[in-house]
Design an enzyme around this catalytic site. Structure first.
Site, short mmCIF file in Angstrom:
data_model
loop_
_atom_site.label_atom_id
_atom_site.label_comp_id
_atom_site.label_asym_id
_atom_site.label_seq_id
_atom_site.Cartn_x
_atom_site.Cartn_y
_atom_site.Cartn_z
N ARG A 87 0.83 -1.20 0.00
CA ARG A 87 0.00 0.00 0.00
C ARG A 87 0.87 1.26 0.00
NH1 ARG A 87 -4.82 1.74 4.30
NH2 ARG A 87 -5.04 3.87 3.53
N CYS A 162 -18.58 -3.12 0.97
CA CYS A 162 -17.84 -1.93 1.41
C CYS A 162 -18.60 -1.33 2.58
CB CYS A 162 -17.74 -0.93 0.26
SG CYS A 162 -16.79 0.57 0.64
N ASN A 163 -17.90 -0.58 3.42
CA ASN A 163 -18.56 0.05 4.56
C ASN A 163 -19.18 1.40 4.22
OD1 ASN A 163 -16.00 1.30 4.29
ND2 ASN A 163 -16.06 1.97 6.41
N HIS A 192 -16.48 2.89 -4.32
CA HIS A 192 -15.72 4.13 -4.16
C HIS A 192 -15.98 5.12 -5.29
CE1 HIS A 192 -12.56 2.36 -1.15
NE2 HIS A 192 -13.81 2.26 -0.73
N TYR A 241 -15.13 9.48 -1.97
CA TYR A 241 -13.99 9.28 -2.87
C TYR A 241 -14.09 10.10 -4.15
CZ TYR A 241 -12.13 5.50 0.00
OH TYR A 241 -11.58 4.78 1.03
#
Length: 415
Positions: A87, A162-163, A192, A241
């Site tokens: 990452r 996804c949260n 996102h 996002y």
């Protein structure tokens, strides 16, 4: 019922287990089995999990992916190929080329996807041979991986999660003092990269009230938030996002003026792992790790797949008519009716053209990236990078791709 958690050494795992404990009075969980390539980290996390679970269900560790998923009814993917070091590269390399460094969007998401595809491909083939499990995926980039699995690997029982959607719903529920199940959103897009066109509370359209409330809250606008005129013009609530796409210069400046998020997370994770060694309860530091409501989204989906009460969840799955002016085979993030152990998308009519302009562009990027991986083609990889709104220009694309491939050579090679 056996649940397998792949990426059991994740510092998120105790939160996931809390979610499973919460639903264990509604559904019978016999055992949860963990698998992670980082055995040392997993042992710390799972020993802590055992203290949380006590004797509510068995907690086991597997020494292989295959033995973990055999006889599992549900498999949860929460692994991170390349770990937090991967990452860190996803975030730092783009900055050298004047591009946003973020783990799921743009160049960061591109390199994360290339690392994930070979691992996911291997795992899906094993599941196909030894199990008929439903796979719930949190591994990022979650929507892109779901597109890969559903449309290219043809494993149907794969649900991306996804949260972000459940946090949207929670915020609306709090605004109107109702339960989560009282809220329905006309919600669509990609993971996102999603949009809310309509908000319903107990069947009543409250969209305008939400926009009015939003205007009041935006009276003191933080630098990274959208101004009120944006919402007046677009008339859509947007995934946070979208800031990276619509405020690219501002977000680049913000990212470059702070420590990389991956390095912050490494420090938080180090602190968490130390606390997990002796803790009896989930440490407060876990809230700083991100991913709030992640466990609720996963656990409630499993509960409702089991109980078959016809609940609605927002998940990543094939469109199948949910948005009528998008192709049926697009994997989208949309409301779906959970019935008979499956998710069935709900018809929402046409999507807004502003939103769809992003969806089409990013879907073509996703598919070009997948084709580049499957064909091991640098030419297709360059087309994918150049097609992305947050990607490089022609002058930098080849050098950027070579650097990405060099640091990720352990996972993927393109020619």
């Amino acid at each position: 019922m056996r649940i397998a958690v792949i990426g059991g050494g994740s510092s998120y795992t105790p939160e996931l287990i809390k979610g499973l404990l919460d639903i264990s009075s509604d559904v019978e969980i016999d055992e949860v089995i963990f698998y992670d390539i980082n055995e040392e980290k997993q042992k710390i996390v799972v020993d802590f999990v055992k203290r949380l679970v006590k004797d509510r269900f068995k907690v086991l560790i597997s020494d292989s992916f295959e033995s973990a998923v055999v006889d599992a009814k549900y498999v949860i993917f929460q692994f991170r190929p390349g770990g937090l070091k991967g990452r860190e590269k996803d975030e730092s390399i783009p900055l050298k080329y004047g591009l946003i460094g973020q783990e799921t969007t743009g160049v960061g998401g591109f390199s994360a996807a290339l690392r994930a595809f070979p691992v996911v491909e291997e795992y899906i083939e094993i599941v196909r041979k030894v199990s008929s499990a439903t796979i719930i995926n949190f591994t990022n980039p979650s929507g892109h991986i779901t597109e890969f699995v559903r449309n290219y690997l043809s494993y149907e029982k794969f649900i991306g999660l996804c949260n972000v959607p459940i946090n949207f719903i929670r915020e609306i529920a709090e605004m109107f003092s109702v339960n989560l199940n009282d809220v329905f959103l006309k919600y669509y897009g990609l993971n996102h990269l999603s949009f809310i066109e309509k908000v319903y509370v107990r069947g009543k359209d409250v969209t305008e009230k939400v926009f009015e409330n939003l205007k009041l809250r935006l009276s003191n606008i933080p630098a990274e938030d959208f101004p009120t005129w944006f919402y007046d013009s677009v008339r859509l609530l947007v995934n946070p996002y979208l800031r990276y796409y619509l405020m690219e210069k501002k977000m680049f400046k913000k990212i470059t003026s702070h420590e990389l998020r991956s390095r912050e997370v490494m420090k938080i994770e180090e602190q968490l792992l130390e606390k997990y060694k002796t803790a009896a309860e989930i440490p407060e530091e876990l809230s700083k790790r991100g991913g709030s409501m992640y466990s609720t989204a996963a656990a409630h989906l499993i509960r409702d797949l089991e109980k078959d009460e016809g609940r609605i969840h927002i998940v990543n799955t094939k469109n199948n008519g949910s948005i009528t002016n998008l192709p049926d085979d697009y994997v989208l993030e949309v409301p779906s009716y959970v019935r008979s152990g499956r998710v069935h998308t709900l018809s929402q009519g046409e999507g807004d053209l502003f939103a769809l302009s992003f969806v089409h562009a990013l879907k073509m990027y996703e598919r070009l990236t997948i084709e580049a991986y499957l064909r091991r083609s640098k030419k297709l990889a360059l087309k994918a990078l150049l097609s992305h709104p947050l990607g490089p220009d022609v002058e930098d694309a080849k050098d950027l791709l070579e650097e990405i491939l060099e640091v990720n050579s352990e996972f993927v090679k393109l020619e």
